[in-house]
Design an enzyme around this catalytic site. Sequence first.
Site, mmCIF file in Angstrom:
data_model
loop_
_atom_site.group_PDB
_atom_site.id
_atom_site.type_symbol
_atom_site.label_atom_id
_atom_site.label_comp_id
_atom_site.label_asym_id
_atom_site.label_seq_id
_atom_site.Cartn_x
_atom_site.Cartn_y
_atom_site.Cartn_z
ATOM 1 N N THR A 156 0.822 -1.223 0.128
ATOM 2 C CA THR A 156 -0.227 0.350 -0.592
ATOM 3 C C THR A 156 0.577 1.250 -0.037
ATOM 4 O O THR A 156 0.770 1.567 -1.629
ATOM 5 C CB THR A 156 -1.008 -0.426 1.382
ATOM 6 O OG1 THR A 156 -0.353 -0.585 2.310
ATOM 7 C CG2 THR A 156 -1.590 -1.046 0.820
ATOM 8 N N LYS A 182 3.340 -6.711 4.351
ATOM 9 C CA LYS A 182 3.024 -5.719 3.784
ATOM 10 C C LYS A 182 2.602 -4.496 5.172
ATOM 11 O O LYS A 182 2.219 -5.541 5.571
ATOM 12 C CB LYS A 182 2.153 -4.970 2.650
ATOM 13 C CG LYS A 182 0.532 -5.151 3.074
ATOM 14 C CD LYS A 182 -0.035 -3.799 2.959
ATOM 15 C CE LYS A 182 -1.003 -3.467 4.537
ATOM 16 N NZ LYS A 182 -1.148 -1.968 3.886
ATOM 17 N N THR A 193 -0.943 -9.976 12.454
ATOM 18 C CA THR A 193 0.369 -8.194 12.025
ATOM 19 C C THR A 193 -0.048 -7.745 10.813
ATOM 20 O O THR A 193 -0.279 -8.843 9.579
ATOM 21 C CB THR A 193 1.374 -7.965 12.062
ATOM 22 O OG1 THR A 193 1.065 -6.814 11.916
ATOM 23 C CG2 THR A 193 1.886 -8.525 11.398
#
Lengths: 410, 410
Positions: A156, A182, A193
């Site tokens: 992202t 990511k 996570t």
Amino acid sequence: MSHVFTDVPGGVTAPKGFRASGVHCGIRKNTEKKDLALIVADCECAAAAVYTTNLVQAAPIAVTRRHLLNGRARAILANSGNANACAADGEENALRVCAAAAKELNIPAEDIIVNSTGVIGQRLPIERIEAAMPELAAALDAGHGGADAAARAIMTTDTVKKEIAVTFELGGVNVTLGAIAKGSGMVRPNMATVLVFFTTDCAVSPGLLNDALSDAVKVSLNRVSVDGDTSTNDMAAILASGMAGNKLIGAKNGDYEIFRAALTHTATRLAKELARDGEGATKLVVCRVSGADDEQTAERLSMSVTSSSLVKAAMFGADANWGREMCAMGYAGARFDPSRVSISFSSGNGEVAVCQNGCGLDFDEDKAKLVLSGKEILIDISIGRGTASAETYGCDLTYDYVRINGEYRS
Amino acid sequence: MSHVFTDVPGGVTAPKGFRASGVHCGIRKNTEKKDLALIVADCECAAAAVYTTNLVQAAPIAVTRRHLLNGRARAILANSGNANACAADGEENALRVCAAAAKELNIPAEDIIVNSTGVIGQRLPIERIEAAMPELAAALDAGHGGADAAARAIMTTDTVKKEIAVTFELGGVNVTLGAIAKGSGMVRPNMATVLVFFTTDCAVSPGLLNDALSDAVKVSLNRVSVDGDTSTNDMAAILASGMAGNKLIGAKNGDYEIFRAALTHTATRLAKELARDGEGATKLVVCRVSGADDEQTAERLSMSVTSSSLVKAAMFGADANWGREMCAMGYAGARFDPSRVSISFSSGNGEVAVCQNGCGLDFDEDKAKLVLSGKEILIDISIGRGTASAETYGCDLTYDYVRINGEYRS
């Protein structure tokens, strides 16, 4: 127990039995940016995942939970640019993603791990994903190109692709473990996570795979904080093809310990990469708290330090303002005796002790500035009691963090 | 119960029986910046204070706790520029500050409330404070000049002086309440906050003064977050001279409720001022969570929103990225049903609804941008269950926060 984990190229396709791909399907405006990733195993795999503890959970998380009830899966599919969280038709669209991939890959839809990452609250453009599925499947590649494309497609605001693969020996057999991740923003994992996808050719039972993943994540990915915000989409998942030829790990024996150590090693390196590439970050900040009575106390104190905005801003400014570490430990909610605390900073540029027994030391400010100007800072704190310790991973707070998050949707 | 609290000039010297002063004694390098403040009552006062819950507490906090054991005090003395926390000779120096003031004012040292604010970990330059004591005492002034000087002397990175005074009627008698505060950074109060000093001429017993102060702080100053860092020096203290002539408040009667309401009103206004002037802040952000089963749930959800770095950065960028509010509530540790959440933003520029029943609404992005460009933003969230609500106070996260805290000690 110390093992040799040797880096190898190939990312998630380094282990035997995996292909991967990544394409641009049109969720992201920038046509150069891939936004749809696929990892597929040649055979059914033992599979496990851990998920965000945020009460608000993205729709694909619910779908993946159901798909993994039997501990088996065959593929991982993820898009970036849209979180499919708090969005209209969320679960229906997550199921449609799985159905489209299942049809193209000729596998059961229930064998697919699905997730999304990006803006919360907007409807997933499912039609674009469905339309791109043939291209995505056709691009599957057992070589590094496919793994690279998949790693890029889940990014992202990440500025660096996060990919790793290691081999190690298990009962005379070479086993390989690969992963992509990511992170960047909304990073304060709790029980899981960000997005991290592991592949391995290790033969291991689903239950033990789950245990090893949970244990590894607890001391690695769960010890990262970029901004204290636990995302709605966090997930770490693993597929184990069993094609390495090792003896199936079916008990918590020596082989299990080695496999768990490999997973922990890999997850810890990814944790550091995620922190280092936190939104706007210019440096990795590791805080080690030692001399604690138990690991939980050490972890809590350390996490409070790496999460403090004031500590993070001081790291950006290379300011040895150690009172901020002391303050952050003080409100961490763990017991310690301030008068037994010692603090030092170190980096590739050297080391400087700044506090001993709770009081400031006379230190060379120029040297401290030089040390804190390094790219990887260790804040080393002893609380002078027991023998337990823990490390957590963070980054500095910078102008760019503000810029990125002031205009994220723009 | 609704009362009329009328603003009056005069700050902490507005109530009868108080004088104040502020001077530069040399703790701060800038000779234009006052760094030593004194408030003295003409008679012995009922007194109370609440303190930081940080485990690491500045030395003067311990001294003040002992001095207030009898619920009586006569003066408040505070310096800025040095926190006297984690510093050599901390308690000894806090006692020396009291001794020097006691000698100059001819009052018992035990009647002095003392505190410090500034950099942690450096020895307090006690000699400069002692040397300036005659000048500080000589400057005491019952007029607004003294109150103004005291308010300025406790400022650190505050850009605006925080001062307030109100009068109200109690049994036919005019009672006055004044206060000064400093905040700006390391602000995430817990049981007390920053430095806030109240004076009143109300006649009230020490025990009830303490109860009223605790109650008022709980719903005002404890609902502020600038950066999530609970300071080592937080303190809110009050001196009540009793010189207004009202009937002594000795029970939790109607007069007590009015006094408590006045204190809550004043503390809430200061809380907003502290948030509005948070380090680097360009706007005040108020988050109201309503529709909760109980106030604690509403407060926890609201505090999680105002504390989120991502929400704060979006407020700076005037970006109606409401998924961040949803996400922050999700990790707040309180129960709610995401599918019943509604969110709207408002300011002096209007109002825009962005989420209903957990899903995004189609809203006018230009209008949302205009609304969020206001100087005082209300994030209005309903969780659609009960009737309890709570407001918390925060600010945006800006480039200047990073700048200020990257070079704080320089």
